[in-house]
Design a protein around this motif. Structure first.
Motif, mmCIF file in Angstrom:
data_model
loop_
_atom_site.group_PDB
_atom_site.id
_atom_site.type_symbol
_atom_site.label_atom_id
_atom_site.label_comp_id
_atom_site.label_asym_id
_atom_site.label_seq_id
_atom_site.Cartn_x
_atom_site.Cartn_y
_atom_site.Cartn_z
ATOM 1 N N GLY A 112 21.772 66.620 24.129
ATOM 2 C CA GLY A 112 22.966 66.490 23.401
ATOM 3 C C GLY A 112 23.603 68.101 23.132
ATOM 4 N N PRO A 113 24.398 68.196 22.046
ATOM 5 C CA PRO A 113 25.106 69.728 21.976
ATOM 6 C C PRO A 113 24.061 70.618 21.815
ATOM 7 N N CYS A 114 24.773 71.840 22.442
ATOM 8 C CA CYS A 114 24.089 73.221 21.918
ATOM 9 C C CYS A 114 25.187 74.089 21.748
ATOM 10 N N LEU A 115 26.301 73.809 21.893
ATOM 11 C CA LEU A 115 27.526 74.649 21.468
ATOM 12 C C LEU A 115 28.446 73.919 20.489
ATOM 13 N N ILE A 116 28.711 74.423 19.360
ATOM 14 C CA ILE A 116 29.605 73.765 18.159
ATOM 15 C C ILE A 116 30.925 74.820 18.071
ATOM 16 N N LEU A 117 31.980 74.282 17.814
ATOM 17 C CA LEU A 117 33.194 74.926 17.430
ATOM 18 C C LEU A 117 33.516 74.060 16.438
ATOM 19 N N PRO A 118 33.414 74.634 15.154
ATOM 20 C CA PRO A 118 33.521 74.143 13.862
ATOM 21 C C PRO A 118 35.236 74.127 13.568
ATOM 22 N N PRO A 119 35.227 73.130 12.272
ATOM 23 C CA PRO A 119 36.777 72.881 12.053
ATOM 24 C C PRO A 119 37.576 74.341 11.639
ATOM 25 N N ASP A 120 36.896 75.325 11.137
ATOM 26 C CA ASP A 120 37.629 76.563 10.678
ATOM 27 C C ASP A 120 38.046 77.359 11.750
ATOM 28 N N ARG A 121 37.455 77.046 13.023
ATOM 29 C CA ARG A 121 37.893 77.793 14.192
ATOM 30 C C ARG A 121 38.961 76.880 14.981
ATOM 31 N N HIS A 122 39.291 75.706 14.656
ATOM 32 C CA HIS A 122 40.436 74.989 15.123
ATOM 33 C C HIS A 122 41.638 75.169 14.561
ATOM 34 N N VAL A 123 42.119 76.437 14.726
ATOM 35 C CA VAL A 123 43.419 77.146 13.874
ATOM 36 C C VAL A 123 44.092 77.760 15.159
ATOM 37 N N ASN B 226 11.535 79.752 33.606
ATOM 38 C CA ASN B 226 11.001 80.482 32.507
ATOM 39 C C ASN B 226 11.728 79.744 31.190
ATOM 40 N N GLY B 227 11.656 78.400 31.172
ATOM 41 C CA GLY B 227 12.267 77.969 29.853
ATOM 42 C C GLY B 227 13.740 77.774 29.862
ATOM 43 N N TRP B 228 14.448 78.502 30.691
ATOM 44 C CA TRP B 228 15.955 78.387 30.826
ATOM 45 C C TRP B 228 16.419 77.189 31.504
ATOM 46 N N LEU B 229 17.374 76.494 30.823
ATOM 47 C CA LEU B 229 17.861 75.330 31.502
ATOM 48 C C LEU B 229 18.975 75.659 32.316
ATOM 49 N N HIS B 230 19.132 75.827 33.466
ATOM 50 C CA HIS B 230 20.435 75.978 34.348
ATOM 51 C C HIS B 230 21.304 74.855 34.456
ATOM 52 N N ALA C 30 26.461 78.786 19.747
ATOM 53 C CA ALA C 30 25.047 78.108 19.886
ATOM 54 C C ALA C 30 24.816 77.457 18.575
ATOM 55 N N ASN C 31 24.357 76.207 18.765
ATOM 56 C CA ASN C 31 23.894 75.629 17.490
ATOM 57 C C ASN C 31 22.657 76.253 16.764
ATOM 58 N N LEU C 32 22.034 75.631 15.951
ATOM 59 C CA LEU C 32 20.972 76.272 14.945
ATOM 60 C C LEU C 32 19.519 76.646 15.821
ATOM 61 N N THR C 33 19.452 75.757 16.908
ATOM 62 C CA THR C 33 18.070 75.514 17.617
ATOM 63 C C THR C 33 18.385 76.056 19.205
ATOM 64 N N SER C 34 19.428 76.473 19.484
ATOM 65 C CA SER C 34 19.798 76.663 21.028
ATOM 66 C C SER C 34 19.999 78.154 21.309
ATOM 67 N N GLU C 35 19.337 78.833 22.203
ATOM 68 C CA GLU C 35 19.556 80.168 22.611
ATOM 69 C C GLU C 35 20.532 80.119 24.037
ATOM 70 N N VAL C 36 21.519 80.773 23.849
ATOM 71 C CA VAL C 36 22.586 80.770 25.185
ATOM 72 C C VAL C 36 22.907 81.922 25.780
ATOM 73 N N ILE D 235 26.063 79.304 32.528
ATOM 74 C CA ILE D 235 25.587 79.091 31.265
ATOM 75 C C ILE D 235 24.110 78.388 31.234
ATOM 76 N N LEU D 236 23.040 79.470 30.491
ATOM 77 C CA LEU D 236 21.781 78.979 30.579
ATOM 78 C C LEU D 236 21.451 78.469 28.936
ATOM 79 N N ILE D 237 20.627 77.783 28.921
ATOM 80 C CA ILE D 237 20.245 77.355 27.542
ATOM 81 C C ILE D 237 18.682 77.331 27.478
ATOM 82 N N ARG D 238 18.233 77.614 26.147
ATOM 83 C CA ARG D 238 16.825 77.621 25.983
ATOM 84 C C ARG D 238 16.528 77.301 24.542
#
Length: 511
Positions: free
Chosen positions: A307-318, A381-385, A333-339, A357-360
């Motif tokens: 599912g999600p790994c990047l989030i653009l919150p409401p306060d940035r939709h300006v 090495n744990g990184w999702l390509h 990056a969301n709370l548990t993703s390293e990008v 973009i790599l995600i771990r």
């Protein structure tokens, strides 16, 4: 793991409506009783922990109940994309070696044809009255309940087949732990709670639909379903059900915001979540102008990261103020993703430089089902390509510029198709568009635009090129053009099937 969190939800949440469709509803008490009962029924049919159970159905309370019963029983969910052909579905059913197939009455004929194409003889379960099945869901639900299966962090909870935009479907193994982590992320990022009223739109066979469903169940929110999705009925149902949260893919947003007086239907809506496919700047600005008081949240992710790994919150939709300037990005990056943004060898690039973009993190997939080589190529090495090209700015916001496979190399220059599409979408008369690379004797590849127009409209290549040159370099502008009135081929979540377009427009097939 996941099933224990389900058990907790059924234990603490109460109220007359947990799930609803039309005038029919399922209370939290019934929801909490029917899922364990169906799970017990699955065990009695011979479905054991680790058994794969496929589900082919539209969005409904019964669909969600079956999904959770599969988890409760320790089995592995295999969601089937109902837009696929029976030939494609048969490949998935055979590859997953599913021992059971649950379906609804809408897919009766498809299931009958599907079973004729596979050597397997799965137990069939009908989710509603006239569905194909050796057993009915109501029969399973009458069984005595069983306790939630206690799994481990590495146990697979779901097998999501993906790859429809790139070729043969691949079974993505998602662990129960990854599902749990992402569910908690979504609860936080979308601010879901017991007062939330969520109206489903994206299909439950995709994580864009299932992920928010899980978050609502865990948080005690009310979930509502439509028997059939179309933009007009969906708008009416928003108003009737007083939905506060909706989740849409860009193609759905486009259809909905083409309707008249759309903002009048959004009186109770707090938040619109969008993602699963790229959105144009033109469409995003239309949403902001028509519904300025609604919070927008963009999510970026992949099946391979649950599912999600990047989030653009409401306060940035300006578009103005100190927090403006990030609207074109997919967020941070969301709370548990390293990008990270990396070069071809996986080395992190400087900010502002495009790369893959790599995600771990704990939400990444366990691997591809029965495809060790492909797993090793994708997880290093744990990184999702991801196969997506992105740019990270100094604040950590990532802009997705293209799919790695969709990047066009013309005359030695890299062209990101999404950049051209964003400009082309603003040309007068363009209803929709897709840009691909086609073979060219001189340039290697040339930029080819497929443009959707209204019948009777004329559009000349030179006029289009002149328009595009005002915004992008000449070599990025379309060098050939095809105007169509039929829809573009799209996947189940609204992504343009560029693999199909490339095949169609290979040299010799260009109009």
């Amino acid at each position: 793991m996941f099933a224990q969190s389900l058990a907790r939800s059924f234990q603490i949440h109460s109220g007359p409506v947990a799930l609803g469709i039309g005038t029919r509803s399922v209370s939290w008490d019934k929801f909490g009783k029917v899922v364990p009962s169906i799970a017990k029924g699955l065990n009695m049919l011979g479905c054991k922990p680790g058994s794969r159970i496929a589900v082919l159905a539209g969005n409904s309370p019964e669909h969600l109940e079956m999904m959770y019963a599969i988890s409760w029983a320790g089995c592995i969910l295999v969601p089937l994309n109902n837009r696929l052909s029976t030939a494609e579905l048969s490949v998935i059913l055979a590859d997953s070696e599913s021992v059971a197939l649950a379906s609804d009455s809408k897919h009766y004929t498809v299931v009958k044809e599907l079973l004729e194409k596979v050597d397997l003889s799965p137990t069939t379960i009908g989710l509603d009255e006239n569905a194909y099945g050796d057993y009915k869901l109501s029969d399973l639900a009458s069984q005595e309940s069983s306790g939630a299966w206690l799994g481990t962090k590495s146990d697979i909870g779901a097998l999501y087949y993906t790859g429809g935009t790139t070729g043969q479907p691949k079974g993505v193994m998602i662990s129960n732990h990854s599902l749990l982590i992402q569910t908690l992320n979504i609860i936080q990022d979308l601010n879901i709670n017991s007062k939330t009223r969520f109206l489903h739109a994206p299909p439950l066979f995709h994580l864009a639909g299932a992920g928010v469903a899980h978050a609502c169940t865990f948080a005690g929110a009310t979930q509502m379903f439509l028997p059939e999705y179309n933009p007009v009925t969906y708008l009416k149902e928003i108003a009737r059900s007083q939905a506060t949260l909706i989740s849409l893919v860009p193609t759905m947003i486009s259809d909905i915001f083409d309707q008249e007086d759309v903002n009048s239907f959004f009186q109770t809506v707090d938040t619109i979540v969008y993602g699963a496919a790229p959105i144009t700047e033109q469409l995003l600005m239309k949403v902001l102008s028509k519904c300025p008081d609604v919070n927008l949240i963009q999510i970026y992710g992949q099946t391979e990261c649950s599912g999600p790994c990047l989030i653009l919150p409401p306060d940035r939709h300006v578009i103005s103020g100190p927090l403006a300037g990030k609207l074109g990005s997919a967020g941070r990056a969301n709370l548990t993703s390293e990008v990270r943004i990396a070069n071809e060898t996986g080395v992190e690039l400087d900010r502002g430089i495009p790369g893959e973009i790599l995600i771990r993190g704990p939400s990444t997939m366990s691997g591809y089902w029965k495809q060790e080589t492909l797993t090793d190529e994708t997880l290093e090495n744990g990184w999702l390509h991801t196969g997506d090209i992105g740019i990270m700015d100094s604040d950590g916001f990532v802009t997705v510029v293209d799919r790695k496979k969709d990047m066009i190399v013309t005359g030695g220059e890299n062209v990101f198709s999404s950049e051209v599409e964003n400009v082309l979408a603003n040309y007068p008369g363009v209803n929709y568009c897709a840009v691909i690379g086609v073979p060219d004797e001189k340039w290697g590849e040339r930029v080819h635009a497929v443009v959707g127009i209204t019948e009777g409209t004329n559009m000349e290549l030179e006029s289009v090129r002149s328009f595009c040159k005002k915004s992008i370099a000449s070599y990025k502008c379309p060098q050939s053009l095809d105007c169509i009135t039929d829809p573009l081929p799209i996947s189940g979540v609204g992504k343009v099937r560029k693999d199909i377009l490339r095949e169609k427009y290979r040299e010799g097939n260009l109009k």
